[in-house]
Enzyme design. Structure first.
Site, PDB file in Angstrom:
ATOM      1  N   GLU A  10      45.156  32.263  47.507  1.00 54.94           N
ATOM      2  CA  GLU A  10      44.244  31.789  46.604  1.00 54.94           C
ATOM      3  C   GLU A  10      44.282  30.584  46.341  1.00 54.94           C
ATOM      4  O   GLU A  10      43.349  29.791  45.848  1.00 54.94           O
ATOM      5  CB  GLU A  10      43.755  33.010  45.601  1.00 54.94           C
ATOM      6  CG  GLU A  10      42.672  32.557  44.834  1.00 54.94           C
ATOM      7  CD  GLU A  10      41.795  33.815  44.089  1.00 54.94           C
ATOM      8  OE1 GLU A  10      41.516  33.545  42.921  1.00 54.94           O
ATOM      9  OE2 GLU A  10      42.336  35.078  44.423  1.00 54.94           O
ATOM     10  N   ASP A 106      44.150  36.952  45.237  1.00 52.41           N
ATOM     11  CA  ASP A 106      44.472  37.896  44.364  1.00 52.41           C
ATOM     12  C   ASP A 106      43.991  39.325  44.469  1.00 52.41           C
ATOM     13  O   ASP A 106      43.027  39.574  45.124  1.00 52.41           O
ATOM     14  CB  ASP A 106      43.645  37.301  42.937  1.00 52.41           C
ATOM     15  CG  ASP A 106      44.605  36.203  42.476  1.00 52.41           C
ATOM     16  OD1 ASP A 106      45.608  35.972  42.700  1.00 52.41           O
ATOM     17  OD2 ASP A 106      43.990  35.784  41.345  1.00 52.41           O
ATOM     18  N   TYR A 309      50.721  41.801  37.891  1.00 53.20           N
ATOM     19  CA  TYR A 309      49.324  41.278  38.039  1.00 53.20           C
ATOM     20  C   TYR A 309      48.448  41.265  36.676  1.00 53.20           C
ATOM     21  O   TYR A 309      48.562  42.666  36.244  1.00 53.20           O
ATOM     22  CB  TYR A 309      48.659  41.936  39.100  1.00 53.20           C
ATOM     23  CG  TYR A 309      47.242  41.315  39.359  1.00 53.20           C
ATOM     24  CD1 TYR A 309      46.896  40.298  40.026  1.00 53.20           C
ATOM     25  CD2 TYR A 309      45.907  42.300  39.032  1.00 53.20           C
ATOM     26  CE1 TYR A 309      45.652  39.916  40.173  1.00 53.20           C
ATOM     27  CE2 TYR A 309      44.713  41.567  39.494  1.00 53.20           C
ATOM     28  CZ  TYR A 309      44.634  40.553  39.855  1.00 53.20           C
ATOM     29  OH  TYR A 309      43.426  40.075  40.186  1.00 53.20           O
TER      30      TYR A 309
END
Length: 689
Positions: A10, A106, A309
């Site tokens: 990303e 992600d 995360y």
């Protein structure tokens, strides 16, 4: 020919880390390459949905006649300055030695959308796999590549992301255009931001309707501690005279302790952090905005790789995390004695309820990774956020906080005063002592009648802070952990809402907006229903097409109501000052750089600063900073202390070369120093040059 996998990350920083781990260390323009892997990146979103003017020429102009805009198909287009990277990805996808593409964006709804739109745009027709990891450590990345998933497993997640983007396009653009055209002002509305604004306004209305009430409270003092008379009605005594009469009645009796209760209360450690909980705590403790906290925890995840995360909505862990707990504790122990003690005791989890596979969807709770933190590279703000996550994690290994609560009931006739004391028995997961012993009374003990009247006033509700707004948004299902910070910032940037201290306040513009749109769009119930439907799409329980069809019907209804509305609107930002270019009235617009005057005529681009800006340019007379003025005579500097004015020059001071620096230093350090110092002479010479 050796076949290779193409990895799509990303961001460039993440791509470089993945490339290092996979030994793709040959740097090329916009990608890295190794023997087995080619690693490239997006820059966040490279593509977005097409705008109305891209789809229909009639939609270029904002006008009521063309609303609502309901296209059969929207499609995507490159965002500004993204074509170069898109061209690189397209070339890599078409290479003959690339036989597989791995999506490594992600691991969430938006990350899926970023990758799918890119692969759609470049017409990728090769095998596509998905890297799905919850942390960016080397071990997590290596394990993830050993367990790549078929991309089709995440088709529903992509459908959900696409449905969200399409719904925001249909509702947001149509309602915003309808309001702007109808009331001739930039009025922004949306399916999530409008009910969020309404939550802040509802709290304000409670404050506005609040009428303070005066009442009197009777206190009994024993050994310096106070207890108030237990009353059925808080406002029983509305005058001091009433309270005094009650004290006269009480004094006819002898005080006696009739009951002493002792209870042991256990308080288990709180659940682990999801993003919203972390943002709320950071706002309450440090005053951080939701956006700032998200940025800090994102750096801990991507750059330092010391937390999992961040954009998670779960407060629980899946059972497979149990095997990694000792590694995580080992990473923390250098900076935490508590972690070292936990390891010595065998790293036993006390709060076992934290493991619940059914409550973990895409990602588990926010916890530290196995990466040892290097605090020398942390900012103070990053360390604060990391410590919050670590301390919450360590809590699951700690015993519950245990305290004894002592309640003593003192009677004067039939009236009772209750004294409360607390004694900490086991600090458990808590780090600070909360010992408030209070007085220790014995049953049947006689008590003197030391009464005191206290005048009290009811307190109004507090304005919503970002912490309390985040809690409300979570309660009503408004947005996701990943989008809530962005929604709050958008409301502030569009001047619907403003920050006042640590609280939030709806502007006059925002108050009017809430009256101009359909009550359904203002209510959080409709948006919460939509969010639940998006979640059902991600779970495969609802078709995207059905959801979008319903959104189209809602759009038509909302636009029709705005068109037919008889509501009036006043632009509070409009001034009586005239635009020098088109003679329209000027409006005040707040920006990060201060307030501006902008023309109310949307086809006119005139703007200037409302107040003069303090520049770094010094007055030649008094040497204080001068104001930068924008007026009829153009731009000029003016000293507010002595009135001196100067025109700006385009000449920039020449940077001194290394040779000039050495020459100046030689002059300063020369041995034969004249009467005037060498430094003064050298500076004079430099100024003359």
């Amino acid at each position: 020919m050796t076949m290779k996998k193409l990895i799509l990350a990303e961001k460039p920083s993440v791509a470089r880390d993945i490339a290092r781990i996979l030994k793709a260390d040959t740097q090329k323009k916009n990608y890295l390459e190794g023997k087995q892997y080619v690693v490239t990146w997006a820059l966040g979103h490279l593509l977005g949905l097409k705008m109305p003017e891209d789809l229909n020429k009639d939609w270029q102009k904002w006008q009521s006649e063309t609303l609502p805009m309901i296209p059969k198909f929207i499609g995507i287009k490159p965002l500004p300055k993204s074509r170069g990277q898109l061209a690189t990805i397209s070339q890599l996808v078409k290479r003959k030695d690339i036989d597989e593409i791995v999506i490594a964006t992600d691991a969430g709804r938006e990350g899926e959308l970023v990758a799918r739109w890119i692969l759609q745009y470049v017409r990728a027709n090769k095998k596509i796999s998905r890297l799905w990891i919850s942390s960016q450590t080397d071990k997590a990345v290596r394990d993830g590549f050993k367990n790549l998933k078929p991309a089709k497993n995440y088709d529903n997640l992509y459908e959900s992301a696409l449905a969200r983007a399409t719904a925001d396009w249909l509702i947001g653009l149509n309602v915003t255009r309808a309001l702007t055209v109808k009331y001739d002002d930039n009025l922004s509305a949306g399916r999530v931001q409008t009910p969020t604004l309404a939550l802040v306004r509802q709290q304000e209305e409670k404050i506005e309707k609040f009428i303070p009430k005066k009442y009197f409270q009777i206190n009994l003092t024993v050994d310096g501690q106070n207890a108030s008379l237990v009353q059925k009605n808080q406002f029983e005594f509305t005058s001091r005279n009433q309270a005094e009469q009650k004290i006269s009645e009480l004094q006819k009796n002898v005080g006696q302790v009739k009951k002493v209760e002792r209870k042991i209360k256990k308080q288990p450690a709180p659940t682990l952090y999801d993003l919203t909980d972390l943002q709320r705590d950071a706002n309450q403790r440090y005053g951080y905005s939701a956006k700032k906290t998200l940025g800090l925890v994102q750096r801990l995840y991507e750059v330092h790789k010391t937390v999992s995360y961040p954009r998670t909505d779960s407060k629980y862990l899946s059972n497979d995390i149990k095997a990694t707990l000792k590694e995580r504790l080992n990473a923390i122990k250098r900076s935490s004695k508590k972690a070292e003690e936990i390891l010595k005791k065998g790293a036993k989890v006390v709060k076992t309820s934290v493991f619940n596979d059914s409550k973990v969807s895409d990602h588990h709770a926010l916890i530290p990774t196995e990466q040892v933190p290097d605090f020398a590279k942390y900012t103070n703000d990053e360390q604060r956020i990391y410590n919050l996550i670590v301390n919450r994690f360590l809590g699951i290994f700690a015993e519950p906080f245990k305290q004894e609560q002592i309640t003593s009931h003192v009677y004067f006739g039939n009236e009772v005063f209750i004294f409360k004391g607390k004694k900490v028995l086991d600090l458990g997961w808590k780090q600070e002592t909360e010992d408030t012993n209070g007085i220790v009374l014995k049953e049947n003990q006689k008590i003197d009648s030391k009464f005191k009247i206290e005048e009290k006033l009811t307190i109004p509700p507090s304005p919503l802070s970002e912490a309390s707004l985040l809690m409300q948004m979570e309660k009503f299902g408004l947005g996701t952990p990943a989008t809530r910070a962005e929604i709050i910032e958008k409301l502030v940037n569009t001047q619907m809402m403003e920050r006042v201290g640590n609280g939030l306040k709806v502007t006059p513009k925002g108050k009017q907006l809430l009256n101009l749109v359909n009550p359904e769009l203002v209510s959080p119930k409709l948006t919460a229903k939509w969010e639940q439907q998006l979640e059902n799409i991600a779970l495969g329980k609802l078709k995207q097409q059905k959801f979008i069809q319903d959104i189209k019907q809602d759009t038509k209804k909302l636009v029709a109501e705005i068109k037919n509305s008889n509501q009036s609107y006043k632009d509070f930002s409009l001034t009586k000052k005239k635009c020098p270019d088109c003679d329209s009235f000027l409006k005040v617009k707040k920006t990060r750089d201060g307030e501006l005057y902008v023309c109310s005529n949307q086809s006119c681009n005139y703007r200037r600063r409302k107040d003069a800006k303090v520049s770094n340019h010094r007055c030649p007379q008094c040497h204080k900073k001068m104001l930068l003025i924008e007026g009829k005579n153009g731009v000029y500097f003016r000293c507010k202390f002595d009135g001196t004015t100067e025109k700006p020059t385009d000449k920039k001071k020449k940077k001194m070369t290394k040779k000039e620096e050495r020459r100046l230093l030689n002059k300063i350090n020369q041995d034969d120093e004249p009467q005037e110092s060498a430094l003064a002479l050298a500076l004079k010479a430099a100024l003359k040059d």
